[in-house]
Design a protein around this motif. Structure first.
Motif, PDB file in Angstrom:
ATOM      1  N   TYR A  53       0.805  -1.230   0.000  1.00 54.17           N
ATOM      2  CA  TYR A  53       0.000   0.000   0.000  1.00 54.17           C
ATOM      3  C   TYR A  53       0.837   1.279   0.000  1.00 54.17           C
ATOM      4  O   TYR A  53       0.281   2.374  -0.018  1.00 54.17           O
ATOM      5  CB  TYR A  53      -0.934  -0.002   1.218  1.00 54.17           C
ATOM      6  N   ILE A  54       2.158   1.148   0.024  1.00 56.41           N
ATOM      7  CA  ILE A  54       3.039   2.318   0.001  1.00 56.41           C
ATOM      8  C   ILE A  54       3.779   2.338  -1.332  1.00 56.41           C
ATOM      9  O   ILE A  54       4.621   1.472  -1.600  1.00 56.41           O
ATOM     10  CB  ILE A  54       4.037   2.299   1.178  1.00 56.41           C
ATOM     11  N   LYS A  55       3.441   3.303  -2.181  1.00 57.59           N
ATOM     12  CA  LYS A  55       3.962   3.341  -3.551  1.00 57.59           C
ATOM     13  C   LYS A  55       5.488   3.407  -3.646  1.00 57.59           C
ATOM     14  O   LYS A  55       6.087   2.750  -4.500  1.00 57.59           O
ATOM     15  CB  LYS A  55       3.350   4.513  -4.325  1.00 57.59           C
ATOM     16  N   PRO A  56       6.174   4.216  -2.821  1.00 58.67           N
ATOM     17  CA  PRO A  56       7.645   4.277  -2.942  1.00 58.67           C
ATOM     18  C   PRO A  56       8.342   2.933  -2.741  1.00 58.67           C
ATOM     19  O   PRO A  56       9.499   2.780  -3.119  1.00 58.67           O
ATOM     20  CB  PRO A  56       8.041   5.263  -1.835  1.00 58.67           C
ATOM     21  N   LEU A  57       7.644   1.950  -2.162  1.00 63.67           N
ATOM     22  CA  LEU A  57       8.254   0.629  -1.945  1.00 63.67           C
ATOM     23  C   LEU A  57       8.116  -0.289  -3.162  1.00 63.67           C
ATOM     24  O   LEU A  57       8.672  -1.379  -3.172  1.00 63.67           O
ATOM     25  CB  LEU A  57       7.618  -0.047  -0.728  1.00 63.67           C
ATOM     26  N   ASN A  58       7.371   0.156  -4.180  1.00 57.61           N
ATOM     27  CA  ASN A  58       7.145  -0.681  -5.363  1.00 57.61           C
ATOM     28  C   ASN A  58       8.427  -1.246  -5.984  1.00 57.61           C
ATOM     29  O   ASN A  58       8.490  -2.429  -6.297  1.00 57.61           O
ATOM     30  CB  ASN A  58       6.355   0.095  -6.424  1.00 57.61           C
ATOM     31  N   PRO A  59       9.475  -0.416  -6.171  1.00 55.98           N
ATOM     32  CA  PRO A  59      10.690  -0.958  -6.802  1.00 55.98           C
ATOM     33  C   PRO A  59      11.405  -2.011  -5.962  1.00 55.98           C
ATOM     34  O   PRO A  59      12.247  -2.736  -6.474  1.00 55.98           O
ATOM     35  CB  PRO A  59      11.583   0.284  -6.985  1.00 55.98           C
ATOM     36  N   TYR A  60      11.061  -2.067  -4.669  1.00 56.47           N
ATOM     37  CA  TYR A  60      11.790  -2.962  -3.763  1.00 56.47           C
ATOM     38  C   TYR A  60      10.970  -4.190  -3.354  1.00 56.47           C
ATOM     39  O   TYR A  60      11.413  -4.995  -2.531  1.00 56.47           O
ATOM     40  CB  TYR A  60      12.226  -2.191  -2.518  1.00 56.47           C
ATOM     41  N   LYS A  61       9.773  -4.339  -3.912  1.00 57.35           N
ATOM     42  CA  LYS A  61       8.906  -5.453  -3.540  1.00 57.35           C
ATOM     43  C   LYS A  61       9.559  -6.805  -3.805  1.00 57.35           C
ATOM     44  O   LYS A  61       9.406  -7.744  -3.015  1.00 57.35           O
ATOM     45  CB  LYS A  61       7.584  -5.362  -4.303  1.00 57.35           C
ATOM     46  N   LYS A  62      10.274  -6.911  -4.926  1.00 54.83           N
ATOM     47  CA  LYS A  62      10.907  -8.180  -5.294  1.00 54.83           C
ATOM     48  C   LYS A  62      11.890  -8.634  -4.221  1.00 54.83           C
ATOM     49  O   LYS A  62      12.030  -9.831  -3.963  1.00 54.83           O
ATOM     50  CB  LYS A  62      11.633  -8.037  -6.630  1.00 54.83           C
ATOM     51  N   ILE A  63      12.554  -7.655  -3.581  1.00 54.10           N
ATOM     52  CA  ILE A  63      13.526  -7.975  -2.530  1.00 54.10           C
ATOM     53  C   ILE A  63      12.816  -8.229  -1.206  1.00 54.10           C
ATOM     54  O   ILE A  63      13.064  -9.230  -0.527  1.00 54.10           O
ATOM     55  CB  ILE A  63      14.548  -6.834  -2.375  1.00 54.10           C
ATOM     56  N   ILE A  64      11.898  -7.314  -0.849  1.00 56.09           N
ATOM     57  CA  ILE A  64      11.202  -7.406   0.437  1.00 56.09           C
ATOM     58  C   ILE A  64      10.429  -8.716   0.552  1.00 56.09           C
ATOM     59  O   ILE A  64      10.448  -9.381   1.598  1.00 56.09           O
ATOM     60  CB  ILE A  64      10.244  -6.207   0.613  1.00 56.09           C
ATOM     61  N   ALA A  65       9.755  -9.108  -0.532  1.00 54.35           N
ATOM     62  CA  ALA A  65       8.868 -10.276  -0.505  1.00 54.35           C
ATOM     63  C   ALA A  65       9.606 -11.579  -0.221  1.00 54.35           C
ATOM     64  O   ALA A  65       8.990 -12.551   0.237  1.00 54.35           O
ATOM     65  CB  ALA A  65       8.112 -10.380  -1.828  1.00 54.35           C
ATOM     66  N   VAL A  66      10.901 -11.609  -0.471  1.00 49.84           N
ATOM     67  CA  VAL A  66      11.680 -12.831  -0.237  1.00 49.84           C
ATOM     68  C   VAL A  66      12.607 -12.702   0.973  1.00 49.84           C
ATOM     69  O   VAL A  66      12.691 -13.613   1.804  1.00 49.84           O
ATOM     70  CB  VAL A  66      12.508 -13.192  -1.493  1.00 49.84           C
ATOM     71  N   VAL A  67      13.254 -11.544   1.090  1.00 46.40           N
ATOM     72  CA  VAL A  67      14.243 -11.357   2.155  1.00 46.40           C
ATOM     73  C   VAL A  67      13.581 -11.274   3.532  1.00 46.40           C
ATOM     74  O   VAL A  67      14.058 -11.904   4.497  1.00 46.40           O
ATOM     75  CB  VAL A  67      15.097 -10.095   1.890  1.00 46.40           C
ATOM     76  N   MET A  68      12.486 -10.516   3.649  1.00 48.17           N
ATOM     77  CA  MET A  68      11.863 -10.330   4.963  1.00 48.17           C
ATOM     78  C   MET A  68      11.345 -11.640   5.578  1.00 48.17           C
ATOM     79  O   MET A  68      11.536 -11.863   6.780  1.00 48.17           O
ATOM     80  CB  MET A  68      10.734  -9.299   4.876  1.00 48.17           C
ATOM     81  N   PRO A  69      10.697 -12.536   4.808  1.00 54.10           N
ATOM     82  CA  PRO A  69      10.312 -13.819   5.421  1.00 54.10           C
ATOM     83  C   PRO A  69      11.506 -14.635   5.899  1.00 54.10           C
ATOM     84  O   PRO A  69      11.422 -15.306   6.935  1.00 54.10           O
ATOM     85  CB  PRO A  69       9.583 -14.535   4.269  1.00 54.10           C
ATOM     86  N   ILE A  70      12.626 -14.572   5.165  1.00 50.64           N
ATOM     87  CA  ILE A  70      13.835 -15.274   5.603  1.00 50.64           C
ATOM     88  C   ILE A  70      14.342 -14.678   6.912  1.00 50.64           C
ATOM     89  O   ILE A  70      14.730 -15.408   7.839  1.00 50.64           O
ATOM     90  CB  ILE A  70      14.919 -15.210   4.510  1.00 50.64           C
ATOM     91  N   VAL A  71      14.326 -13.357   6.999  1.00 54.66           N
ATOM     92  CA  VAL A  71      14.696 -12.679   8.250  1.00 54.66           C
ATOM     93  C   VAL A  71      13.775 -13.134   9.377  1.00 54.66           C
ATOM     94  O   VAL A  71      14.224 -13.394  10.506  1.00 54.66           O
ATOM     95  CB  VAL A  71      14.629 -11.150   8.083  1.00 54.66           C
ATOM     96  N   GLY A  72      12.473 -13.257   9.073  1.00 54.64           N
ATOM     97  CA  GLY A  72      11.510 -13.698  10.079  1.00 54.64           C
ATOM     98  C   GLY A  72      11.796 -15.099  10.587  1.00 54.64           C
ATOM     99  O   GLY A  72      11.714 -15.366  11.794  1.00 54.64           O
ATOM    100  N   ILE A  73      12.146 -16.012   9.671  1.00 51.92           N
ATOM    101  CA  ILE A  73      12.464 -17.391  10.073  1.00 51.92           C
ATOM    102  C   ILE A  73      13.683 -17.406  10.993  1.00 51.92           C
ATOM    103  O   ILE A  73      13.682 -18.084  12.041  1.00 51.92           O
ATOM    104  CB  ILE A  73      12.725 -18.261   8.823  1.00 51.92           C
ATOM    105  N   VAL A  74      14.717 -16.664  10.617  1.00 52.81           N
ATOM    106  CA  VAL A  74      15.941 -16.609  11.429  1.00 52.81           C
ATOM    107  C   VAL A  74      15.640 -16.023  12.803  1.00 52.81           C
ATOM    108  O   VAL A  74      16.065 -16.558  13.845  1.00 52.81           O
ATOM    109  CB  VAL A  74      17.033 -15.787  10.717  1.00 52.81           C
ATOM    110  N   MET A  75      14.867 -14.931  12.836  1.00 55.64           N
ATOM    111  CA  MET A  75      14.561 -14.271  14.104  1.00 55.64           C
ATOM    112  C   MET A  75      13.652 -15.124  14.985  1.00 55.64           C
ATOM    113  O   MET A  75      13.732 -15.064  16.219  1.00 55.64           O
ATOM    114  CB  MET A  75      13.903 -12.912  13.844  1.00 55.64           C
ATOM    115  N   ASP A  76      12.799 -15.939  14.369  1.00 56.15           N
ATOM    116  CA  ASP A  76      11.943 -16.846  15.143  1.00 56.15           C
ATOM    117  C   ASP A  76      12.801 -17.855  15.901  1.00 56.15           C
ATOM    118  O   ASP A  76      12.585 -18.111  17.094  1.00 56.15           O
ATOM    119  CB  ASP A  76      10.987 -17.569  14.190  1.00 56.15           C
ATOM    120  N   ILE A  77      13.780 -18.416  15.209  1.00 53.02           N
ATOM    121  CA  ILE A  77      14.687 -19.391  15.841  1.00 53.02           C
ATOM    122  C   ILE A  77      15.565 -18.717  16.899  1.00 53.02           C
ATOM    123  O   ILE A  77      15.748 -19.241  18.004  1.00 53.02           O
ATOM    124  CB  ILE A  77      15.554 -20.083  14.775  1.00 53.02           C
ATOM    125  N   VAL A  78      16.093 -17.536  16.558  1.00 52.91           N
ATOM    126  CA  VAL A  78      16.964 -16.812  17.489  1.00 52.91           C
ATOM    127  C   VAL A  78      16.189 -16.411  18.741  1.00 52.91           C
ATOM    128  O   VAL A  78      16.717 -16.487  19.863  1.00 52.91           O
ATOM    129  CB  VAL A  78      17.567 -15.559  16.809  1.00 52.91           C
TER     130      VAL A  78
END
Length: 218
Positions: free
Chosen positions: A136-161
């Motif tokens: 819903y935030i337009k300035p993030l459009n160019p970075y969606k490809k990165i956010i959509a994959v990297v952030m869940p990986i960060v979440g998995i790591v942080m869940d274990i940590v």
């Protein structure tokens, strides 16, 4: 002195003309500035291609909002049992602590003194929020490809940590009480479901933004 300056200028002009004749063109700063500005504009206004048809769900509303739905569900999972600890004394086990994911973020009620949170647990809330707001935030459009994959990986790591951090915290308190060898940890359903939700988010991110396709059954 006049001859020296004149000869110097003439030599410089001859060198410049020679370099131009050899194919070296003097850069036009205005053209460079315009190109840079155009590049910045394209980066901020570019629409990321979303391949929603790759999601094997017939319902159009669910398919088009799948990332937001999964991220919202992962927040709900934070209210489920996340981790529990039991103390064993003379062959008898007794529950001494249990916590939800929200407890790990804002404070585990069974710990009355000292630190009762994990500093890493906040990522379990930040990650799904980012996954929701990026739609819903337009300035993030160019970075969606990165956010959509990297952030869940960060979440998995942080869940274990986070789980390991809580275990270390409880063990430190048990050690002070001289009962560290009697403490046993059990993983709650919330911890498992949070990881599952992050894996689903990462897979959906690959399908939507990186054109990953699931092979169809024959």
């Amino acid at each position: 002195a006049g001859n020296i300056n004149g000869n110097g200028n003439q030599s410089y002009n001859n060198a410049e003309n020679q370099s131009t004749s050899q194919g070296f063109v003097k850069p036009n700063m205005e053209s460079v500035k315009r190109a840079t500005h155009a590049w910045k504009e394209s980066m901020t206004s570019a629409e990321t291609v979303e391949n929603m048809d790759n999601i094997p769900i017939k319902n159009k509303f669910i398919r088009n909002n799948i990332m937001t739905i999964i991220a919202t569900i992962s927040i709900v999972f934070l209210f489920l049992p996340y981790v529990g600890f039991k103390a064993e004394l003379m062959g008898v086990s007794q529950k001494i602590l249990s916590s939800s994911g929200m407890g790990a973020i804002f404070g585990m009620k069974d710990i009355k003194v000292g630190t009762n949170t994990s500093i890493f647990a906040i990522f379990l809330l930040i990650v799904p929020i980012i996954m929701i707001v990026m739609n819903y935030i337009k300035p993030l459009n160019p970075y969606k490809k990165i956010i959509a994959v990297v952030m869940p990986i960060v979440g998995i790591v942080m869940d274990i940590v986070t789980l390991l951090d809580i275990k270390s915290l409880i063990n430190s308190y048990a050690k002070l009480a001289g009962a560290d060898s009697m403490i046993h940890m059990s993983i709650g359903i919330g911890f498992i479901l949070i990881i599952v939700s992050y894996v689903l988010m990462a897979v959906c991110g690959l399908m939507i933004y990186h054109n990953l396709k699931i092979p169809k059954r024959k």
